[in-house]
Each structure stands twice: as structure tokens, then as C-alpha cells.
Design a protein around this motif. Structure first.
Motif, PDB file in Angstrom:
ATOM      1  N   TYR A 112       0.177   8.644  -6.871  1.00 50.86           N
ATOM      2  CA  TYR A 112      -0.917   7.758  -6.477  1.00 50.86           C
ATOM      3  C   TYR A 112      -2.163   8.621  -6.291  1.00 50.86           C
ATOM      4  O   TYR A 112      -2.058   9.812  -5.986  1.00 50.86           O
ATOM      5  N   PRO A 113      -3.341   8.043  -6.473  1.00 52.61           N
ATOM      6  CA  PRO A 113      -4.572   8.829  -6.410  1.00 52.61           C
ATOM      7  C   PRO A 113      -4.693   9.713  -5.176  1.00 52.61           C
ATOM      8  O   PRO A 113      -5.121  10.865  -5.283  1.00 52.61           O
ATOM      9  N   HIS A 114      -4.270   9.199  -4.003  1.00 51.56           N
ATOM     10  CA  HIS A 114      -4.489  10.004  -2.791  1.00 51.56           C
ATOM     11  C   HIS A 114      -3.597  11.241  -2.744  1.00 51.56           C
ATOM     12  O   HIS A 114      -3.782  12.103  -1.898  1.00 51.56           O
ATOM     13  N   GLN A 115      -2.610  11.310  -3.647  1.00 51.00           N
ATOM     14  CA  GLN A 115      -1.722  12.477  -3.647  1.00 51.00           C
ATOM     15  C   GLN A 115      -2.263  13.615  -4.500  1.00 51.00           C
ATOM     16  O   GLN A 115      -1.678  14.690  -4.523  1.00 51.00           O
ATOM     17  N   LEU A 116      -3.361  13.352  -5.217  1.00 46.80           N
ATOM     18  CA  LEU A 116      -3.909  14.372  -6.108  1.00 46.80           C
ATOM     19  C   LEU A 116      -5.266  14.859  -5.607  1.00 46.80           C
ATOM     20  O   LEU A 116      -5.987  14.133  -4.926  1.00 46.80           O
TER      21      LEU A 116
ATOM     22  N   ASP B 247       0.816  -1.213   0.000  1.00 45.01           N
ATOM     23  CA  ASP B 247       0.000   0.000   0.000  1.00 45.01           C
ATOM     24  C   ASP B 247       0.852   1.266   0.000  1.00 45.01           C
ATOM     25  O   ASP B 247       1.492   1.585   0.998  1.00 45.01           O
ATOM     26  N   PRO B 248       0.853   2.000  -1.116  1.00 48.97           N
ATOM     27  CA  PRO B 248       1.665   3.219  -1.195  1.00 48.97           C
ATOM     28  C   PRO B 248       1.229   4.271  -0.187  1.00 48.97           C
ATOM     29  O   PRO B 248       2.037   5.106   0.219  1.00 48.97           O
ATOM     30  N   ARG B 249      -0.034   4.230   0.244  1.00 49.14           N
ATOM     31  CA  ARG B 249      -0.487   5.240   1.203  1.00 49.14           C
ATOM     32  C   ARG B 249       0.277   5.098   2.509  1.00 49.14           C
ATOM     33  O   ARG B 249       0.670   6.075   3.130  1.00 49.14           O
ATOM     34  N   VAL B 250       0.510   3.849   2.918  1.00 47.47           N
ATOM     35  CA  VAL B 250       1.284   3.588   4.128  1.00 47.47           C
ATOM     36  C   VAL B 250       2.719   4.030   3.921  1.00 47.47           C
ATOM     37  O   VAL B 250       3.305   4.730   4.742  1.00 47.47           O
ATOM     38  N   ARG B 251       3.283   3.642   2.775  1.00 51.10           N
ATOM     39  CA  ARG B 251       4.682   3.929   2.479  1.00 51.10           C
ATOM     40  C   ARG B 251       4.943   5.437   2.446  1.00 51.10           C
ATOM     41  O   ARG B 251       5.856   5.929   3.068  1.00 51.10           O
ATOM     42  N   LEU B 252       4.066   6.158   1.722  1.00 49.01           N
ATOM     43  CA  LEU B 252       4.307   7.583   1.530  1.00 49.01           C
ATOM     44  C   LEU B 252       4.071   8.368   2.801  1.00 49.01           C
ATOM     45  O   LEU B 252       4.773   9.322   3.081  1.00 49.01           O
ATOM     46  N   ALA B 253       3.100   7.931   3.599  1.00 50.51           N
ATOM     47  CA  ALA B 253       2.852   8.606   4.869  1.00 50.51           C
ATOM     48  C   ALA B 253       4.096   8.513   5.735  1.00 50.51           C
ATOM     49  O   ALA B 253       4.465   9.448   6.420  1.00 50.51           O
ATOM     50  N   ARG B 254       4.773   7.346   5.668  1.00 51.56           N
ATOM     51  CA  ARG B 254       5.974   7.157   6.471  1.00 51.56           C
ATOM     52  C   ARG B 254       7.120   8.013   5.956  1.00 51.56           C
ATOM     53  O   ARG B 254       7.885   8.552   6.726  1.00 51.56           O
TER      54      ARG B 254
ATOM     55  N   LEU C  50     -10.299   5.203  -9.027  1.00 56.08           N
ATOM     56  CA  LEU C  50      -8.976   4.671  -9.315  1.00 56.08           C
ATOM     57  C   LEU C  50      -8.530   3.752  -8.182  1.00 56.08           C
ATOM     58  O   LEU C  50      -8.799   4.027  -7.010  1.00 56.08           O
ATOM     59  N   ASN C  51      -7.844   2.694  -8.558  1.00 53.09           N
ATOM     60  CA  ASN C  51      -7.278   1.801  -7.547  1.00 53.09           C
ATOM     61  C   ASN C  51      -6.269   2.576  -6.699  1.00 53.09           C
ATOM     62  O   ASN C  51      -5.302   3.112  -7.223  1.00 53.09           O
ATOM     63  N   PRO C  52      -6.494   2.656  -5.366  1.00 55.54           N
ATOM     64  CA  PRO C  52      -5.637   3.502  -4.516  1.00 55.54           C
ATOM     65  C   PRO C  52      -4.179   3.063  -4.450  1.00 55.54           C
ATOM     66  O   PRO C  52      -3.324   3.844  -4.071  1.00 55.54           O
ATOM     67  N   VAL C  53      -3.884   1.816  -4.795  1.00 53.23           N
ATOM     68  CA  VAL C  53      -2.490   1.361  -4.649  1.00 53.23           C
ATOM     69  C   VAL C  53      -1.716   1.398  -5.964  1.00 53.23           C
ATOM     70  O   VAL C  53      -0.567   0.978  -6.017  1.00 53.23           O
TER      71      VAL C  53
ATOM     72  N   MET D 174      -8.119  17.402 -10.002  1.00 46.10           N
ATOM     73  CA  MET D 174      -7.032  16.895 -10.825  1.00 46.10           C
ATOM     74  C   MET D 174      -7.307  15.460 -11.247  1.00 46.10           C
ATOM     75  O   MET D 174      -7.128  15.081 -12.411  1.00 46.10           O
ATOM     76  N   LEU D 175      -7.793  14.678 -10.292  1.00 43.83           N
ATOM     77  CA  LEU D 175      -8.038  13.273 -10.564  1.00 43.83           C
ATOM     78  C   LEU D 175      -9.198  13.092 -11.543  1.00 43.83           C
ATOM     79  O   LEU D 175      -9.183  12.199 -12.396  1.00 43.83           O
ATOM     80  N   GLN D 176     -10.199  13.986 -11.433  1.00 41.54           N
ATOM     81  CA  GLN D 176     -11.323  13.877 -12.367  1.00 41.54           C
ATOM     82  C   GLN D 176     -10.860  14.206 -13.795  1.00 41.54           C
ATOM     83  O   GLN D 176     -11.340  13.634 -14.756  1.00 41.54           O
ATOM     84  N   ARG D 177      -9.885  15.112 -13.912  1.00 39.67           N
ATOM     85  CA  ARG D 177      -9.303  15.375 -15.235  1.00 39.67           C
ATOM     86  C   ARG D 177      -8.632  14.125 -15.768  1.00 39.67           C
ATOM     87  O   ARG D 177      -8.706  13.824 -16.960  1.00 39.67           O
ATOM     88  N   VAL D 178      -7.955  13.402 -14.870  1.00 36.38           N
ATOM     89  CA  VAL D 178      -7.298  12.155 -15.271  1.00 36.38           C
ATOM     90  C   VAL D 178      -8.348  11.166 -15.791  1.00 36.38           C
ATOM     91  O   VAL D 178      -8.159  10.522 -16.830  1.00 36.38           O
TER      92      VAL D 178
END
Lengths: 315, 276
Positions: free
Chosen positions: B149-153, A304-311, B101-104, B157-161
Motif C-alpha cells: 500500500y502507498p503508506h508502506q513505501l 482501510d489497510p493503514r488501520v489493518r497493517l498498523a494492528r 495514489l489512493n491510500p487504501v 519509491m512511490l514517485q518511481r511507481v
């Protein structure tokens, strides 16, 4: 990297604290080592004093702990009160069997637990019902009972597998440890299969999976890349705690199948109040538990990148 | 190009087996390049209509009637044929881009997947096109966005994607399901403007689902007012606004907050959001 380092330091602290608990716990239990050494015989106070001096039992508690800890850090766990053997040598001879058994069981847990869970989630009907039933069975049946049933069925009746001993060489070991590993892994397979089935089902209904279907992504890719991959997040945690607990629950199986692992050694040593051995095994179990949890947390970050990036941000 | 006849959808309660009608025999059609707005309150069956078109209605639901897209019966399509229709002919823009979008997985993976895995474009070509697609929806720092990754946008922005992904093929029909509802107000206008511009550029037909009458009037050629699973009336925005045929439409018109009595005009895209 910094994260891994932090975790290793934390693990070292946990080990330090548990070493203290392990060491002092033995002295809280009724009975004392010198009483065991004289084995109930009446001896003169002079002899008792001599024994106490020989084992350093007259030193203040903290001094004894300190001396013990320094020795442990040098890999010296002392001598068994029972056999006068070096504890490290004793454990070295027993550990491979237990580790092999635990690793075998761990592989079964991952392959069968996750595999059956995924199959149950993706094909409903009779197969799913069988998995759910088997999972309930796994929850309910105690390990020693599963061991007895397996021994009676595949050992005594069908004669496919041996019911005692741990074997020599790799293939022979696998053959000897198959029934014990199945018995040991059975409850965990049940838990993991059930959690996996639920997690995959949940993921199948999630928005991004429906979106992938609506975008015309082929079924196989939707299942592998989106559904199963994402459902592994909760499953990883469950697998980790179950595998970490294997070493501790191995003693029942080792007893049932008369394997000379550290589990049966622990049971014997506790009964005989063999302090040094019990302390060493307890520490090894804490270490194994900590290491497996660390691996699980690292895996989590990989998935899970969310875990990785938060860290990364907090580090 | 799209012909929907007597579309019904019924969902059975898993415990009692009692069926609830969600869509009650709706008919409508779409000409090439036309935008139809489905307007109504939540629960009126707007989104379910889109789901029926895509064949992603909830499990156990029963769909009746017929849906024809350029002569192909969508309701009869199964398996690989249905997958090809979804991949090539239809494009969905969902309400919440963070859920879509798949979050991972990274944004690039999302775009490449739609081209390579769904439509069979070689992976290298799909990768090469991804940045270009993002530029077309007003994203300037494409490298960063593709690697995110989706949570960073942000949602906008993501809707444009998602819009870029929808435009990556040559879909016959765009299905927009409340594409701006989950976004904040300033971003809403930008996203609508981009969607509108891209649609007109490519001459795409679109079904635009929204609860916002004014927004639908600004974007669509015709509007269909829905209530409790039925289409009450279909007409041009002017017809609906000035000559509503039903009491419900009249009430709906009266209920909207009148910020811009002349109707809301889309704000031109300027791409400023790309730098947040």
C-alpha cells in the motif's frame, strides 16, 4: 485474528464492569424491592423478613452480586417480581420484535442515509437542497413527533400501514413495522446523509481523486473505487454509533406504536421497580452496543489497510 | 506538437464574485521530443498551467485562449473525448506521490487501473506488464512493491511507481509538476535521473514545472520564467542564465544558492533505494 480475540476479551470486561454498575445502580435508586412486593400494605416485620429471606435480600451486597452474576452467566436472570415469570422467557418473547425493528431501521439508515448522502454530493442543485433541508428536519424533529405524524398521515388518513401491533410472519411484520422503523431511523438517516455528503464532497477534492481523473480513469470508476469507497471511512463510524443507539431509543417508538418489544418492557419494569427485568435488559443493551462497535472496528480494518497493517505490526 | 495561445485562467471568489486572474494570456509551444521548463516562485501559475492542459482546473474557474495538442483543441474537449486524451496522450507526475495514489489500494491496482480501466488493455495483460514497468524504473523487488500500500513505501519509491505508470502508455506529452520537491535530497537526484532517462528513451515531450532553476536547466531544452501568472521570457538555459532579458530573471538567478556553478548534472540511477 489475535486482534478480534483481544477485542472480545475487552468486551467481556466491559460487560463485567457494567453488570456491576447495573446491579448496584438498582439499589441506589429510592425504594426497595420488598416495599414493592408488599405494595404499600402494612405488613408485620415477620412477613417482611420472610420476603427478604426468600429473595436473598439480607445477604451482603457483594454476595448478592456474585450469586446474581453466576446465575446470569448460566442464562438465568431470575424471576420478574411483577409477574413471577422467568425473566429469560419474558425477554425471549419480547426481543424478536425489538431486534426486527432495530434491524429494519438499521437497513433504512444504511440505504437511505448513505444513498441520499451520495446523491446529494454528486448532483448539486434542487436535489441537494432537498436532502439538506430534510436532514435539518431530521435533526430537529423528535422521534415521538415523527412517529405521531407518520401514524396520522400513513396510518389514520391514508390507511396504508397499521399503527399498532408487530404482526405475524415475515411479510406481515415488515408491513407492521414499516412506520415504526421509519420513525426510529429518521434522525439517524438525517445524520448519516449529512456526514456522507460532506465526506464524499471532501474526497472528490482530494489529490488522488483528481489524479485518477487526470489519468483518464472513467468517471464511474473514479466515483465508486476512489471517491465513495474512501469517503466511507468516517461514515462507517457514524453509522455504527447510530445503529448501536437504536435499541436504547426504540422504547419511545415501541410505546407510540404499542409494540411489545423490550423497550416498552423496560419502561414498564422501571416504573414497577421490577429489578430483575431492568438489569437483564440493561445488560442486553450493553452487549448489543459492544458487539456493534466491534463490528464497526472490524469493518474499518477491512476498508482501510493503514488501520489493518498498523494492528498487524502491534499485535 | 503543443501550441498554447493566450492562455488565461480566472477564478471567481464564491462570496464576492470578484475574479482573480491566475494566468494572464500566456503563449508557448513545444516541439516533438522537447522539454520545456516552467520556472518561477510558488503562486506564479506554473502548476495551474498544467492543470489547464489536463482540464483539472479548480471548479468555477474560467479558462480562455487555446491549447492545441497535435491539432486537437484540448479546451473544447469534453466527456469521453477528454477522458481519452487524458488516458492516452497526457501523463501527469504530481508533486506528492503519497497524495497521488489512493491510500487504501495496492500499488498494483494503481498501475493496472491506468492501463486497463483508462486505456482498455485487458486486465490480465496489464497485470503481466506491471512488474516489467517497475523494473524499467529501477525497482528490483517488484513483487513486494506491487503488493504494498502507498503508506508502506518511501516517497522516492512511490514517485518511481508514478513515473512507471506515466510511461505505461505511449503519452505524447509528459507533465511533471515539481516531481521531486516532496522527496528528500538524495532521492531527488535519482528520481530526476530516471525521469530524464525514460523521457529521452521514449523521445517524449515534457513540461517540467519547478522552482529550481538549476534543476530545470539540467533537464530541459528551453525554460519559461513565470511571475504572477505571466511568462516573462522563454529561452534556452544558456540564454536565461547568461543573457537574462528581464530584471526578475536576473534576480532569480542571483537568488539561487550556487553549489554547482556549472549547473547540476543528474546523478545516474543505481536502484539502491529499492532495498530500503
Amino acid at each position: 485474528m489475535l486482534y478480534v480475540l483481544k477485542r472480545l476479551v475487552a468486551l467481556a470486561l466491559v460487560l463485567l464492569v457494567s453488570s456491576f454498575i447495573v446491579f448496584s445502580g438498582m439499589y441506589l435508586a429510592p425504594g426497595s424491592p420488598e416495599q414493592f412486593l408488599v405494595q404499600g400494605r402494612t405488613v408485620s416485620p415477620e412477613v417482611l423478613d420472610a420476603i427478604r429471606a426468600q429473595y436473598g435480600l439480607d445477604d451482603p451486597f457483594l454476595v448478592r452480586y456474585w450469586n446474581w452474576l453466576i446465575d446470569v452467566l448460566h442464562g438465568d436472570f431470575g424471576r420478574s417480581l411483577l409477574t413471577q415469570q422467568d425473566v429469560s422467557t419474558l425477554i425471549e418473547s419480547r426481543l424478536p420484535t425489538t431486534l426486527f425493528l432495530a434491524a429494519y431501521a438499521a437497513i433504512l439508515i444504511v440505504l437511505l442515509g448513505v444513498g441520499l448522502g451520495i446523491l446529494a454530493a454528486t448532483r448539486s442543485g434542487a436535489f441537494e437542497k432537498v436532502v439538506v433541508f430534510g436532514s435539518n428536519l431530521g435533526f430537529a424533529v423528535p422521534t415521538f413527533f415523527a412517529a405521531l405524524v407518520l401514524m396520522a398521515l400513513f396510518g389514520a388518513n391514508l390507511g396504508w400501514f397499521p399503527v399498532s401491533g408487530s404482526g405475524e410472519g415475515f411479510a406481515d411484520r415488515v408491513w407492521h413495522l414499516t412506520l415504526p422503523a421509519i420513525a426510529l431511523a429518521f434522525p439517524a438517516i438525517a445524520v448519516v446523509a449529512r456526514i456522507t455528503r460532506t465526506a464524499v464532497r471532501e474526497e472528490q477534492g482530494s489529490e488522488h481523486v483528481v489524479m485518477a481523473v487526470a489519468r483518464g480513469v472513467p468517471k464511474r470508476i473514479v466515483l465508486g473505487r476512489h471517491t465513495i469507497r474512501n469517503s466511507m471511512l468516517p461514515v462507517t463510524t457514524v453509522i455504527g454509533t447510530n445503529i448501536a443507539g437504536l435499541l436504547a431509543s426504540a422504547f419511545v417508538i415501541e410505546y407510540a406504536f404499542t409494540l411489545d418489544g423490550i423497550g416498552s418492557l423496560l419502561v414498564n419494569s422501571v416504573q414497577k421497580k421490577d429489578f430483575a427485568v431492568v438489569q437483564a435488559i440493561a445488560l442486553i443493551m450493553v452487549l448489543a452496543f459492544g458487539l456493534i462497535n466491534l463490528i464497526v472496528d472490524l469493518l474499518y480494518a477491512v476498508i482501510d489497510p493503514r488501520v489493518r497493517l498498523a494492528r498487524e505490526v502491534s499485535a | 506538437m503543443l501550441n498554447v495561445e493566450h492562455l488565461t485562467l480566472a477564478v471567481a471568489d464564491p462570496d464576492t464574485g470578484e475574479e482573480t486572474e491566475i494566468l494572464r494570456g500566456n503563449s508557448f509551444s513545444l516541439r516533438q521530443g522537447e522539454a520545456l521548463g516552467l520556472v518561477g516562485e510558488s503562486g506564479s501559475g506554473k502548476s495551474m498551467t498544467l492543470k489547464c492542459l489536463l482540464g483539472i482546473e479548480p471548479g468555477g474557474a474560467r479558462v480562455g485562449g487555446s491549447i492545441e495538442l497535435d491539432g486537437t483543441d484540448l479546451l473544447a474537449a469534453r466527456g469521453e473525448q477528454l477522458r481519452r486524451i487524458r488516458a492516452n496522450d497526457l501523463a501527469l507526475i504530481a508533486q506528492n506521490p503519497h497524495g497521488a495514489l489512493n491510500p487504501v489500494l495496492r500499488v498494483e491496482r494503481f498501475l493496472v487501473e491506468g492501463m486497463a480501466d483508462a486505456r482498455g488493455i485487458p486486465k490480465a495483460a496489464a497485470k503481466a506488464r506491471a512488474a516489467d514497468l517497475l523494473r524499467q524504473v529501477g525497482i528490483t523487488d517488484t513483487e513486494r512493491v506491487l503488493g504494498s500500500y502507498p503508506h508502506q513505501l518511501s516517497g522516492g519509491m512511490l514517485q518511481r511507481v508514478v513515473i512507471a505508470g506515466a510511461m505505461s502508455g505511449e503519452p505524447k506529452l509528459l507533465l511533471a509538476d515539481e516531481p521531486t520537491t516532496a522527496l528528500d535530497v538524495t532521492t531527488q537526484a535519482e528520481v530526476v535521473a530516471i525521469l530524464d532517462e525514460k523521457r529521452r528513451q521514449h523521445g517524449l515531450s515534457m513540461i517540467f514545472v519547478t522552482h529550481d532553476l538549476d534543476l530545470a536547466a539540467a533537464v530541459c531544452d528551453r525554460l519559461a520564467v513565470m511571475k504572477d501568472g505571466a511568462i516573462l521570457e522563454i529561452g534556452t538555459p544558456d540564454d536565461i542564465r547568461d543573457r537574462p532579458k528581464t530584471e526578475y530573471t536576473r534576480a532569480l538567478m542571483a537568488a539561487r544558492p550556487l553549489l554547482h556553478p556549472a549547473g547540476r548534472a543528474p546523478v545516474p540511477a543505481n536502484g539502491t533505494e529499492a532495498h530500503e
